[in-house]
Design a protein around this motif. Structure first.
Motif, PDB file in Angstrom:
ATOM      1  N   ILE A 271      35.726  52.792  40.549  1.00  0.00           N
ATOM      2  CA  ILE A 271      35.516  51.553  39.798  1.00  0.00           C
ATOM      3  C   ILE A 271      36.323  50.437  40.471  1.00  0.00           C
ATOM      4  N   GLU A 272      36.067  49.193  40.110  1.00  0.00           N
ATOM      5  CA  GLU A 272      36.765  48.063  40.706  1.00  0.00           C
ATOM      6  C   GLU A 272      38.264  48.182  40.427  1.00  0.00           C
ATOM      7  N   PHE A 273      39.059  47.962  41.472  1.00  0.00           N
ATOM      8  CA  PHE A 273      40.501  48.184  41.336  1.00  0.00           C
ATOM      9  C   PHE A 273      41.148  47.288  40.272  1.00  0.00           C
ATOM     10  N   PRO A 274      40.838  45.981  40.193  1.00  0.00           N
ATOM     11  CA  PRO A 274      41.441  45.173  39.121  1.00  0.00           C
ATOM     12  C   PRO A 274      41.091  45.701  37.722  1.00  0.00           C
ATOM     13  N   VAL A 275      39.869  46.172  37.559  1.00  0.00           N
ATOM     14  CA  VAL A 275      39.477  46.754  36.275  1.00  0.00           C
ATOM     15  C   VAL A 275      40.273  48.028  36.021  1.00  0.00           C
TER      16      VAL A 275
ATOM     17  N   ARG B 228      44.531  40.687  29.816  1.00  0.00           N
ATOM     18  CA  ARG B 228      43.247  40.916  30.485  1.00  0.00           C
ATOM     19  C   ARG B 228      42.825  39.667  31.255  1.00  0.00           C
ATOM     20  N   GLY B 229      43.088  38.499  30.672  1.00  0.00           N
ATOM     21  CA  GLY B 229      42.668  37.243  31.285  1.00  0.00           C
ATOM     22  C   GLY B 229      43.314  37.004  32.634  1.00  0.00           C
ATOM     23  N   THR B 230      44.578  37.411  32.782  1.00  0.00           N
ATOM     24  CA  THR B 230      45.273  37.250  34.061  1.00  0.00           C
ATOM     25  C   THR B 230      44.589  38.079  35.148  1.00  0.00           C
ATOM     26  N   ILE B 231      44.250  39.314  34.815  1.00  0.00           N
ATOM     27  CA  ILE B 231      43.564  40.180  35.779  1.00  0.00           C
ATOM     28  C   ILE B 231      42.153  39.660  36.037  1.00  0.00           C
ATOM     29  N   PHE B 232      41.496  39.217  34.973  1.00  0.00           N
ATOM     30  CA  PHE B 232      40.135  38.697  35.130  1.00  0.00           C
ATOM     31  C   PHE B 232      40.098  37.501  36.074  1.00  0.00           C
ATOM     32  N   HIS B 233      41.095  36.615  35.977  1.00  0.00           N
ATOM     33  CA  HIS B 233      41.101  35.422  36.827  1.00  0.00           C
ATOM     34  C   HIS B 233      41.047  35.817  38.305  1.00  0.00           C
ATOM     35  N   PHE B 234      41.870  36.795  38.694  1.00  0.00           N
ATOM     36  CA  PHE B 234      41.844  37.256  40.088  1.00  0.00           C
ATOM     37  C   PHE B 234      40.509  37.918  40.404  1.00  0.00           C
ATOM     38  N   PHE B 235      40.035  38.763  39.510  1.00  0.00           N
ATOM     39  CA  PHE B 235      38.771  39.494  39.697  1.00  0.00           C
ATOM     40  C   PHE B 235      37.604  38.527  39.858  1.00  0.00           C
ATOM     41  N   TYR B 236      37.656  37.424  39.123  1.00  0.00           N
ATOM     42  CA  TYR B 236      36.597  36.412  39.176  1.00  0.00           C
ATOM     43  C   TYR B 236      36.768  35.472  40.362  1.00  0.00           C
ATOM     44  N   ALA B 237      37.968  34.966  40.536  1.00  0.00           N
ATOM     45  CA  ALA B 237      38.179  33.865  41.478  1.00  0.00           C
ATOM     46  C   ALA B 237      38.284  34.301  42.928  1.00  0.00           C
ATOM     47  N   TYR B 238      38.929  35.428  43.195  1.00  0.00           N
ATOM     48  CA  TYR B 238      39.216  35.778  44.585  1.00  0.00           C
ATOM     49  C   TYR B 238      37.963  35.894  45.449  1.00  0.00           C
ATOM     50  N   PRO B 239      36.966  36.690  45.064  1.00  0.00           N
ATOM     51  CA  PRO B 239      35.790  36.807  45.941  1.00  0.00           C
ATOM     52  C   PRO B 239      34.911  35.563  45.964  1.00  0.00           C
ATOM     53  N   ARG B 240      35.111  34.657  45.011  1.00  0.00           N
ATOM     54  CA  ARG B 240      34.242  33.480  44.931  1.00  0.00           C
ATOM     55  C   ARG B 240      34.790  32.287  45.710  1.00  0.00           C
TER      56      ARG B 240
END
Length: 622
Positions: A538-542, A376-388
């Motif tokens: 829903i959000e694609f990474p999720v 989950r953390g690997t996907i979360f990193h992209f979900f968090y970092a990319y738009p920011r």
């Protein structure tokens, strides 16, 4: 939604509270006839103003000590149910949707600080898809209510000290405050809808109207014909019940400030005439009124949560979810809202601090990656970092791409005149979907000696004389079509247009396409539309995370039938002017990853790169 309990029990107020919560919940459940049910929140504000004035007016003497005591009582009334709701919701999100834990925690912190309305004004629109996936969008109203609680006692204190009680001057001052804030509300409803929705000073007139009704109720009621009070009350109730289905057919827009005024006017009459009809005391009505605060807290969270697991719910399923929210609200009302232990100072403060600590820790990226696990953390990193901070497009914000809140003056007009003398000049215009393609198009343009010029903005179709909620976006398109292209069209070799076509009706699209065809023909400008992109519920990474964990199907979460949109646009434009993008069906077989899209509706640069060859052949190879 208002958590206040009147010192004097009036069944008519409970009836209005029940009407308010029912309309809000049915609006959120997208029930036919309640398209404008959000007005129920405004009714809550009116009732809160009335009840808080009643509470404060009975404080004798009304001094600073009583103001502080009022703050503590409000805190003690709101926080138990709210903090328990946050803690349980946090656990559910952590266990079931770990990738969303950071967003939930950040929004929970803002909600508990009663500042979420300011954040949502800056970041999301209430009627936009992004708000539909926020578990705590609805807390904006609690924030405004608390902000009113902070200021209103001070206003009453000054009113009591500076103006004679029950004087004409007292009433005039309050009327002037109401009118000034109402005019502010109407002004921003026209020019900045988001501001009028979220900002407290555009909403305080509703609370003050309730306060005015309380203070002047005897004076006003004496003006009503006594014999007809029950008739007036019945007419106001009938009007209040019918206004929602009628407005559903008569109003074209979702947001209507005049509807709010009508609903609050009818409700004010109902409160003023104060008739105790027997149906006011009907047990289901009183029960819904009693649980309204807890129901407001829980219904939206449960509804959003269900979206992540059941993308295409049946009517029976939605009804079951509705009943579930009522059941949870009843449990919260019975065992949490008035529990003696949670009313004690130490336990209440401990509960509040525990929610702050819990959400504070999980609003840190490292902590979230640790607590949700490696996959989950690997996907979360992209979900968090990319738009920011990883999205290359960020550098264009406010310069070559206007965000919804940006003023046109921030746009870099000089960049539009940066023409190349020895290369072809392509102009990219459109909404945020055009913006997300910029990076890939720029790479292709550089590789093939093309100068790419960008003029994109949020939520706007690339055409002249277009209507949109955002003044900056409209001004940019007006400038492009009214001034820029007429003056510089001879230096533009091709125009590339991109939009979220699915956000418009067929008649709107036909109008835009016809208008553009005539316009570009007039200036002999070649043009092409990049096709409809994919959108998910829903959000694609999720979604990728959930497919891995729960064996869900990607295609069940498609927001619409992309092929139908493509077929319509191909018919209207022809294949030489419309680039049809492949759907996910063609890509999953090649090992689709969570990097494809960074939210529910926007591709990442990795996502747009999947279409690189298609764009190359369609745009850069003549």
């Amino acid at each position: 939604m208002s958590s206040g309990t009147p010192k004097i029990f009036r069944n008519d107020l409970s009836f209005l509270r029940a009407i308010a919560i029912i309309t809000v919940v049915l609006f959120h459940f997208d029930v036919a006839g309640f398209k404008h049910g959000y007005v129920g929140v405004d009714l809550f504000f009116l009732l809160s103003g009335f009840l808080m004035t009643d509470t404060l007016s009975k404080q004798k003497p009304f001094d600073v000590q009583h103001i502080v005591l009022f703050y503590w009582k409000r805190f003690r009334r709101i926080i138990p149910a709210f903090s328990v709701f946050i803690l349980i919701s946090w656990c559910i999100v952590w266990l079931l949707l770990g990738v969303k834990l950071y967003d939930f925690s950040k929004n929970a912190l803002l909600s508990q600080a009663f500042l979420s309305n300011f954040y949502y004004y800056k970041s999301i629109e209430y009627f936009s898809p992004s708000s539909d996936l926020n578990f705590l969008t609805h807390t904006w109203s609690l924030a405004i209510e608390w902000q009113f609680y902070m200021l209103f006692p001070i206003l009453l204190y000054l009113q009591e000290r500076l103006l004679p009680k029950k004087s004409i001057a007292n009433a005039i001052v309050l009327i002037l405050l109401i009118i000034s804030m109402l005019l502010l509300f109407l002004h921003y409803s026209k020019f900045n809808q988001s501001y009028s929705f979220y900002m407290p000073f555009c909403r305080f007139w509703e609370f003050l109207l309730g306060a005015f009704i309380y203070q002047q109720r005897d004076f006003i009621t004496r003006r009503f014909p006594t014999k007809n009070l029950s008739t007036i009350a019945v007419c106001s109730i009938i009007g209040l019940v019918l206004v929602f289905p009628i407005s559903n057919f008569m109003l074209q827009t979702e947001w209507s400030p005049w509807l709010i005024i009508i609903v609050l006017g009818l409700s004010s009459i109902c409160i003023l005439v104060h008739q105790e009809f027997s149906f006011y005391a009907y047990k289901p009505i009183l029960t819904l009124a009693n649980i309204s605060y807890s129901w407001y807290l829980w219904h939206w969270f449960i509804l959003v949560l269900s979206t992540y697991f059941v993308p295409n719910p049946s009517y029976l399923y939605q009804f079951a979810i509705l009943l579930l929210t009522i059941g949870i609200a009843y449990l919260s009302y019975t065992f949490v809202e008035f529990h003696p232990f949670l009313k004690k100072k130490k336990s209440l403060v401990a509960l509040f601090l525990s929610t702050l600590i819990c959400c504070g820790l999980s609003s840190r990226e490292r902590f979230v990656k640790w607590i949700i696990g490696k996959e989950r953390g690997t996907i979360f990193h992209f979900f968090y970092a990319y738009p920011r901070y990883e999205m290359p497009f960020i550098k264009q914000f406010g310069k070559n791409h206007l965000l919804s809140k940006n003023h046109f003056s921030s746009f870099d007009i000089h960049s539009l005149k940066d023409f190349s003398e020895d290369q072809a000049n392509y102009l990219l215009i459109g909404d945020c979907h055009a913006g997300m393609f910029y990076y890939t198009l720029k790479q292709l343009a550089d590789e093939h000696q093309v100068n790419l010029i960008q003029a994109t903005a949020d939520e706007v179709f690339p055409t002249g004389n277009v209507q949109t909620l955002y003044p900056g976006s409209k001004s940019l398109m007006d400038f492009i079509f009214d001034e820029y292209l007429p003056k510089f069209h001879h230096q533009i070799d091709k125009v590339i247009l991109v939009a979220n076509y699915s956000g418009y009706t067929k008649s709107e699209l036909k109008k835009f396409i016809t208008r553009n065809e005539s316009y570009f023909k007039k200036y002999n400008l070649p043009y092409v539309y990049i096709g409809q992109t994919e959108k998910y519920k829903i959000e694609f990474p999720v979604l990728v995370s959930m497919v891995n964990e729960y064996q869900l199907n990607y295609h069940d979460f498609n927001l619409f039938n992309k092929d139908k949109v493509d077929q319509f646009l191909l018919k209207e434009l022809g294949s030489n002017k419309y680039i049809r993008l492949k759907s996910l069906n063609h890509l999953t077989a090649n090992g689709m990853s969570h990097h494809y899209m960074y939210d529910a509706v926007h591709y990442s640069t990795i996502g747009t790169s999947y279409y690189k060859n298609l764009l190359l052949n369609s745009l850069f190879r003549e």
